[in-house]
Design a protein around this motif. Structure first.
Motif, short mmCIF file in Angstrom:
data_model
loop_
_atom_site.label_atom_id
_atom_site.label_comp_id
_atom_site.label_asym_id
_atom_site.label_seq_id
_atom_site.Cartn_x
_atom_site.Cartn_y
_atom_site.Cartn_z
N VAL A 182 31.32 -0.55 -12.26
CA VAL A 182 31.08 -0.65 -13.71
C VAL A 182 29.68 -1.22 -13.97
N ARG A 183 29.32 -2.27 -13.22
CA ARG A 183 27.98 -2.84 -13.40
C ARG A 183 26.90 -1.82 -13.03
N TRP A 184 27.12 -1.11 -11.92
CA TRP A 184 26.18 -0.07 -11.48
C TRP A 184 26.02 1.01 -12.55
N ALA A 185 27.15 1.53 -13.03
CA ALA A 185 27.11 2.59 -14.05
C ALA A 185 26.46 2.08 -15.34
N SER A 186 26.73 0.83 -15.67
CA SER A 186 26.13 0.25 -16.88
C SER A 186 24.62 0.16 -16.76
N ARG A 187 24.14 -0.22 -15.57
CA ARG A 187 22.67 -0.26 -15.37
C ARG A 187 22.07 1.14 -15.46
N ARG A 188 22.76 2.12 -14.89
CA ARG A 188 22.25 3.50 -14.94
C ARG A 188 22.21 4.01 -16.37
N GLN A 189 23.20 3.60 -17.18
CA GLN A 189 23.27 4.05 -18.57
C GLN A 189 22.50 3.13 -19.51
N GLU A 190 21.93 2.07 -18.96
CA GLU A 190 21.18 1.08 -19.73
C GLU A 190 22.01 0.49 -20.87
N LEU A 191 23.26 0.15 -20.55
CA LEU A 191 24.14 -0.48 -21.53
C LEU A 191 23.76 -1.96 -21.69
N LEU A 192 24.04 -2.49 -22.84
CA LEU A 192 23.80 -3.91 -23.09
C LEU A 192 24.79 -4.74 -22.27
N PRO A 193 24.39 -5.95 -21.84
CA PRO A 193 25.30 -6.80 -21.07
C PRO A 193 26.64 -7.04 -21.76
N ALA A 194 26.65 -7.14 -23.07
CA ALA A 194 27.91 -7.36 -23.79
C ALA A 194 28.87 -6.19 -23.57
N GLU A 195 28.36 -4.97 -23.56
CA GLU A 195 29.22 -3.80 -23.33
C GLU A 195 29.74 -3.79 -21.90
N THR A 196 28.87 -4.14 -20.96
CA THR A 196 29.30 -4.22 -19.55
C THR A 196 30.40 -5.26 -19.40
N ASN A 197 30.21 -6.42 -19.98
CA ASN A 197 31.21 -7.48 -19.90
C ASN A 197 32.53 -7.06 -20.55
N HIS A 198 32.43 -6.33 -21.64
CA HIS A 198 33.63 -5.82 -22.31
C HIS A 198 34.39 -4.87 -21.39
N GLN A 199 33.68 -3.98 -20.71
CA GLN A 199 34.32 -3.02 -19.80
C GLN A 199 34.97 -3.76 -18.62
N ILE A 200 34.31 -4.77 -18.10
CA ILE A 200 34.87 -5.54 -16.99
C ILE A 200 36.09 -6.33 -17.45
N SER A 201 36.05 -6.84 -18.66
CA SER A 201 37.21 -7.53 -19.22
C SER A 201 38.40 -6.59 -19.39
N ARG A 202 38.14 -5.38 -19.86
CA ARG A 202 39.20 -4.38 -20.00
C ARG A 202 39.79 -4.03 -18.64
N LEU A 203 38.92 -3.93 -17.64
CA LEU A 203 39.38 -3.65 -16.28
C LEU A 203 40.24 -4.79 -15.76
N ALA A 204 39.85 -6.04 -16.02
CA ALA A 204 40.64 -7.20 -15.61
C ALA A 204 42.02 -7.18 -16.28
N ASP A 205 42.05 -6.82 -17.55
CA ASP A 205 43.33 -6.72 -18.26
C ASP A 205 44.21 -5.64 -17.62
N TRP A 206 43.61 -4.51 -17.26
CA TRP A 206 44.36 -3.43 -16.62
C TRP A 206 44.91 -3.90 -15.28
N ARG A 207 44.07 -4.58 -14.49
CA ARG A 207 44.52 -5.08 -13.19
C ARG A 207 45.69 -6.06 -13.34
N ALA A 208 45.62 -6.92 -14.33
CA ALA A 208 46.70 -7.90 -14.55
C ALA A 208 48.01 -7.19 -14.90
#
Length: 121
Positions: free
Chosen positions: A72-98
Motif C-alpha cells: 500500500v505504501r509503495w502503491a501510494s508513492r507511485r500514485q503520489e497520494l497524500l500521507p493521510a490517504e495512505t494512512n487511511h488505506q492502511i487503517s482500513r487494511l488493519a480493520d480488515w485483518r482484525a
C-alpha cells in the motif's frame, strides 16, 4: 519490503498481462510472497486495497499477505497520494485483518515431512 521488490515483480507481471498472457504469482507455501505479489499486481491494476486482500483471501484462505502494508505504501508513492490517504488505506487494511484472522501461523508450523509415509526397511 523495499520498493524495488514490488517494482520488479509487478513490472514482470504487467508486461505479460499487457501482452495478453496469464500470470501466476506463487511462492513456496503460498502464504506470503506469492500472495503479496498478487496483491501488488492488483493494486497496480487499480483495485481497492481492501477489495484486493479480500479477494486473495477468498481464493486462498491461508494467504497472509504479510507485505500488504508495504505494498500500500509503495502503491501510494507511485500514485503520489497524500500521507493521510495512505494512512487511511492502511487503517482500513488493519480493520480488515482484525475481522479476518488468518490461519497462516498454524499452516507454517506444520511440517510437510510429518505427512509423508514412513519408508519401510
Amino acid at each position: 519490503m523495499p520498493d524495488s521488490w514490488f517494482d520488479a515483480t509487478t513490472s514482470f507481471a504487467l508486461d505479460r498481462i499487457n501482452a495478453g498472457s496469464t500470470v501466476l504469482a506463487h511462492c513456496h507455501m503460498g502464504i506470503n510472497r506469492g500472495p503479496s505479489t498478487a496483491y501488488a499486481i492488483l493494486l497496480t491494476l487499480g483495485w481497492d486495497p481492501v477489495d484486493a486482500v479480500d479477494h486473495i483471501h477468498a481464493m486462498r484462505p491461508i494467504a497472509a499477505v504479510f507485505y500488504a502494508e508495504d505494498a500500500v505504501r509503495w502503491a501510494s508513492r507511485r500514485q503520489e497520494l497524500l500521507p493521510a490517504e495512505t494512512n487511511h488505506q492502511i487503517s482500513r487494511l488493519a480493520d480488515w485483518r482484525a475481522a479476518h484472522p488468518m490461519e497462516a501461523g498454524r499452516t507454517m508450523r506444520a511440517s510437510p515431512i510429518e505427512s509423508l509415509p514412513q519408508h519401510q526397511h
